[in-house]
Design an enzyme around this catalytic site. Structure first.
Site, PDB file in Angstrom:
ATOM      1  CG  ASP A 194      -7.674  -5.754  -8.859  1.00  0.00           C
ATOM      2  OD1 ASP A 194      -7.376  -5.084  -9.851  1.00  0.00           O
ATOM      3  OD2 ASP A 194      -7.120  -5.625  -7.754  1.00  0.00           O
TER       4      ASP A 194
ATOM      5  CB  ILE B 276      -3.880  -7.848  -1.050  1.00  0.00           C
ATOM      6  CG1 ILE B 276      -2.748  -8.885  -1.085  1.00  0.00           C
ATOM      7  CG2 ILE B 276      -3.401  -6.524  -0.483  1.00  0.00           C
ATOM      8  CD1 ILE B 276      -1.619  -8.503  -2.030  1.00  0.00           C
TER       9      ILE B 276
ATOM     10  CD  GLU C  64      -4.844  -2.326  -5.625  1.00  0.00           C
ATOM     11  OE1 GLU C  64      -5.348  -3.425  -5.906  1.00  0.00           O
ATOM     12  OE2 GLU C  64      -5.521  -1.274  -5.517  1.00  0.00           O
TER      13      GLU C  64
ATOM     14  N   GLY D  49      -8.067  -5.544  -4.008  1.00  0.00           N
ATOM     15  CA  GLY D  49      -8.296  -6.704  -4.855  1.00  0.00           C
ATOM     16  C   GLY D  49      -9.767  -6.992  -5.090  1.00  0.00           C
TER      17      GLY D  49
ATOM     18  CG  ASP E 217       0.154  -5.483  -9.748  1.00  0.00           C
ATOM     19  OD1 ASP E 217      -0.819  -5.881  -9.084  1.00  0.00           O
ATOM     20  OD2 ASP E 217       1.339  -5.674  -9.388  1.00  0.00           O
TER      21      ASP E 217
END
Length: 284
Positions: free
Chosen positions: A157, A98, A177, A154, A185
């Site tokens: 993810d 991110i 994170e 990310g 999340d």
């Protein structure tokens, strides 16, 4: 974090001595992209290449990225010219995760007149970001991700939402994170436990990895799109349901899909000892 990996052996010389045309086709020098953070190209018939393209920012995921990924994969899902997708990163690493400088205001300063309304707005933001990677999983086309260098936050993810993972020897992975005070999340905690232990392939460098990704994508694209996309849909459904539910869903699925001409075409090709690449399947 450790991923279980299987070395790629020298079974096919093309994986290790890729032609210049292959590499040029996978390059971002000739983009077909309306996006600011992604470069889209068509390196071979029926194969779409999606490249994370903020190399000067280590492919950090800014505000534009989160919406562009959704638009990109929704378009791919309905693109009858595409049968398989390759995802990679431009520059020295896959992604730094991110972009905190660009995204902080969404998380740290959510709108709302009171706690309830602020919470609802924050939930809506989180759900929107979750869709950025869920859209990859929802896309019926198989997605091959090729990772080199760092894959942080990310990035984990993203790759856990893909179907096949390739990586270079210098690739490393980190769920970041927690270091910035939050639980991941947008997919890692839900998907990572289900992909740990699955076999990936390891390559000495990005060049050989991208050549292998294109080779693998070509093999997938040569098969019936009805069979390939049906396989992905049913694998994901069965992952999240019982065996009995998965079998019932499969029976319902194939009661119509078995009526495709692709079954007869594939059977005839097999009997004549033809390669699937010699069979002309209709677009889907």
């Amino acid at each position: 974090m450790t991923f279980f990996i299987r070395p790629a052996f020298k079974k096919n010389q093309r994986l290790w001595l890729p032609t210049l045309n292959y590499l040029r086709a996978m390059s971002s020098e000739s983009p077909l992209s309306p996006f600011s953070t992604l470069v889209i190209s068509r390196p071979a018939n029926a194969i779409t290449h999606v490249e994370l393209h903020r190399p000067e920012k280590r492919n950090a995921m800014n505000r534009a990225f989160w919406s562009e990924m959704v638009d990109c994969f929704n378009q791919i899902a309905s693109d009858s010219e595409c049968r398989v997708v390759i995802v990679s990163g431009a520059g020295k690493i896959f992604t730094a995760g991110i972009d905190l400088m660009d995204m902080a205001s969404d998380v740290l300063q959510p709108e709302g007149d009171d706690i309830a309304r602020t919470s609802w707005n924050l939930r809506r933001i989180i759900s929107k970001y979750q869709e950025t990677f869920s859209v990859i999983e929802k896309c019926p086309k198989p997605v091959v991700v090729a990772v080199h260098g760092a894959c942080v936050g990310g990035g984990v993810d993203l790759i856990t939402a893909c179907d096949i993972r390739l990586c270079t020897q210098d690739a490393w992975f980190q769920v970041k994170e927690v270091d910035i005070g939050l639980a991941a999340d947008v997919g890692t905690l839900q998907r990572l436990p289900k992909v740990i232990g699955s076999r990936s392939r390891l390559f000495p460098d990005k060049e050989s990895m991208m050549a292998a990704a294109l080779e693998l994508a070509g093999e997938i694209a040569a098969r019936s799109p009805v069979a390939v996309q049906g396989t992905k849909v049913n694998l994901i459904y069965s992952r999240d349901h019982s065996v009995a539910e998965g079998l019932d869903y499969m029976a319902t699925w194939n009661m119509s899909m078995l009526q495709t001409q692709d079954v007869m075409k594939s059977a005839q090709a097999a009997m004549k000892k033809k390669s699937p690449k010699e069979v002309a399947f209709s677009k889907l």
